[in-house]
Design an enzyme around this catalytic site. Structure first.
Site, mmCIF file in Angstrom:
data_model
loop_
_atom_site.group_PDB
_atom_site.id
_atom_site.type_symbol
_atom_site.label_atom_id
_atom_site.label_comp_id
_atom_site.label_asym_id
_atom_site.label_seq_id
_atom_site.Cartn_x
_atom_site.Cartn_y
_atom_site.Cartn_z
ATOM 1 C CB CYS A 277 63.137 24.336 -0.438
ATOM 2 S SG CYS A 277 63.326 23.030 0.811
ATOM 3 C CG HIS B 33 58.747 22.887 -2.025
ATOM 4 N ND1 HIS B 33 59.739 22.762 -2.963
ATOM 5 C CD2 HIS B 33 59.253 22.419 -0.864
ATOM 6 C CE1 HIS B 33 60.818 22.232 -2.401
ATOM 7 N NE2 HIS B 33 60.548 22.014 -1.121
ATOM 8 C CD GLU C 113 58.350 23.951 -5.969
ATOM 9 O OE1 GLU C 113 59.340 23.259 -5.713
ATOM 10 O OE2 GLU C 113 58.069 25.000 -5.342
#
Length: 538
Positions: free
Chosen positions: A85, A180, A182
């Protein structure tokens, strides 16, 4: 330690911790540091040869509005770099690309087309289009986008609103993704991060808790020597595992102080004493300070004020106990250390608050301050571990599975699960209602999984509401208190959904509480998710 390591530079994202957790789940050691460390610091960090890669986190800021940049050394060390990002955007801008505000923002679910079959995304897809394009189901959270690639980069992924949703310079092993990986909402996120860490970076997956025990024991012995250690044992997972680990390392040099503030769960004090004094044969001093805490909390309704009072009283009790223990045993140097169950998320969040890169959600009472007040050195054997790693370590140390994997319990205890003023009467009612709820969750099996509902929810508890409602029992009218039940499911505790417990289970819990806990005549169930609500009520 001699483990390979990944450096994560934090630009202030609220989910930076999740990057580190995913890397650790791949059994690779990593650390999170603020993005404003110097290039000299980065070079020194890499000097031991163990640094295998760097990850640049997201941020709430825009690259063209702030000066937060990755240290130049990041791109000069010759190790792979992954920008996520904002991390991708600063990589692009610093290496000669261009970033602009986007007329179409992307927040939430998106489908990304993988392009170019780069080493990072090769053969990773959630589905394929009729044209054969590999597609990823991802989580986006951005209002800016890369509009011009830096020299040497090619497009790795795209969406209709974001033509450069991923970029790669395969020669230098630099990668950037606008989404993202994660967060759990990105379906292949774990696979992407494991691909980067294990294959592209070549890090060895040797960060394993059962092997970490001996490492940690040796480190504690080297740090403490023959000096005494004082540990505040709350009965929670972190302090319990810290106590077991330190006791494994130094035995009789450890003295645990267990403060019973009158706000524990049902029979919790006896369970703690039985485990640590009875089974582990650790030295535990139990201090019954319930009258003191309840007296100081009388009339206080503001939750932050309650937290501060409880924290201050803990310090006062520890100071008093530390004074008593200053007289050294023959042949020893007395108590010189204060041990705390600080874990890595506390360290990351406190560091982010100091660097002002992240918005502070909560302050953590167990990071800083207390050792200075007590005049003791600080021992934090769990400060490099995430909660799931602490649990793994606890089981490896021989602590009971039920103790290590029980649901989180706030430091102030029932003090922040009793809304408004805290009274002994309220605490007694609440702990009995809470025990019934937990007992039923443990004994009720969900048929599809074959697991008890307690294991299927991430956190469950009862909340005491300082209101009364009219009820009918037998032929009489009652005017008694109300409790709310709360059960949530989450993978990271940053977002959470309320658990859709069976009506039959809720009915049984409600019936038992109303019939068995005299003083409660109404039970409600909290169906709020986080956000907008928080998990705890206060």
């Amino acid at each position: 330690m001699q483990h390979d390591k990944i450096l994560i530079l934090d630009f202030g994202s609220q989910v930076t911790q999740l990057i580190a957790r995913r890397v650790r789940e791949a059994h690779v050691y990593c650390e999170v540091h603020p993005c404003d460390v110097s290039s000299d610091w980065v070079r020194a960090y890499a000097a031991d040869g163990r640094l295998k890669g760097i990850i640049l986190s997201g941020s709430h800021a825009s690259v063209y509005e702030v000066d937060d940049r990755a240290p130049e050394a990041v791109f000069e060390l010759g190790v792979p770099v992954l920008g996520i990002c904002y991390g991708m955007q600063t990589m692009a801008q610093q290496l000669g690309g261009q970033v602009e505000g986007s007329p179409t923002r992307e927040f939430g679910y998106a489908e990304v087309r993988a392009r170019g079959h780069t080493a990072l995304l090769k053969d990773i897809a959630d589905f394929h289009t009729p044209q054969g394009h590999g597609m990823l189901k991802v989580w986006m959270s951005h209002g800016d986008k890369v509009v011009a690639l830096p020299p040497g980069f090619t497009v790795m992924a795209s969406t209709d609103a974001c033509p450069i949703a991923g970029m790669a310079d395969e020669a230098r092993r630099f990668y950037g993704v606008q989404f993202h990986p994660e967060v759990t909402h990105t379906v292949q996120g774990r696979a992407i991060l494991e691909r980067f860490v294990l294959e592209i970076c070549g890090a060895k997956p040797d960060w394993i808790m059962r092997d970490h025990i001996e490492e940690a024991v040796q480190a504690i012995r080297a740090q403490v020597g023959d000096e005494g250690v004082l540990l505040g044992l709350s009965g929670g997972v972190d302090s319990s595992v810290a106590a077991a680990l330190i006791h494994r390392a130094i035995g009789e040099q450890l003295t645990c102080v267990f403060v019973d503030h009158g706000l524990l769960r049902l029979n919790e004090g006896e369970q703690v004493m039985d485990m640590f004094a009875g089974k582990l044969h650790a030295k535990v001093i139990r201090v019954d300070a319930s009258d003191l805490f309840l007296r100081e909390l009388a009339g206080v309704t503001d939750p932050e004020q309650k937290r501060k009072i409880i924290g201050r009283l803990f310090v006062d009790v520890f100071k008093a106990e530390a004074e008593k223990l200053k007289a050294a045993r023959p042949g020893s140097k007395g108590v010189q250390w204060l041990a705390q169950g600080t874990i890595y998320p506390d360290v990351i969040e406190s560091g982010g608050a100091k660097s002002k890169k992240a918005v502070t959600i909560k302050s953590h009472h167990n990071v800083g301050g207390l050792p200075e007040q007590l005049g003791l050195k600080l021992l934090e054997p769990l400060r490099d571990l995430f909660k799931d790693e602490v649990r793994e370590l606890g089981v490896a140390l021989g602590l009971p599975h039920d103790m290590v994997y029980r649901h989180p319990f706030p430091g102030p205890g029932l003090g922040v699960r009793i809304l408004g003023e805290v009274k002994k009467e309220y605490a007694d009612l609440l702990r009995r209602a809470d025990a019934i709820f937990i007992e039923e969750l443990r004994s009720t099996i969900e048929p599809n999984s074959g697991k008890p509902w307690y294991d299927l929810v991430s956190q469950a508890f009862a909340v005491f509401l300082p209101v009364k409602s009219v009820g009918v029992m037998g032929d009489g009218r009652t005017y008694d208190y109300v409790v709310a039940l709360r059960a949530v499911q989450t993978s990271d505790f940053m977002t959470a959904d309320w658990a859709e417990l069976p009506y039959s289970l809720l009915k049984r819990v409600s019936g038992r509480i109303i019939n068995e806990v005299r003083g409660i005549n109404r039970v409600t169930y909290d169906i709020s998710s986080k956000p907008p609500a928080t998990i705890e009520w206060e």
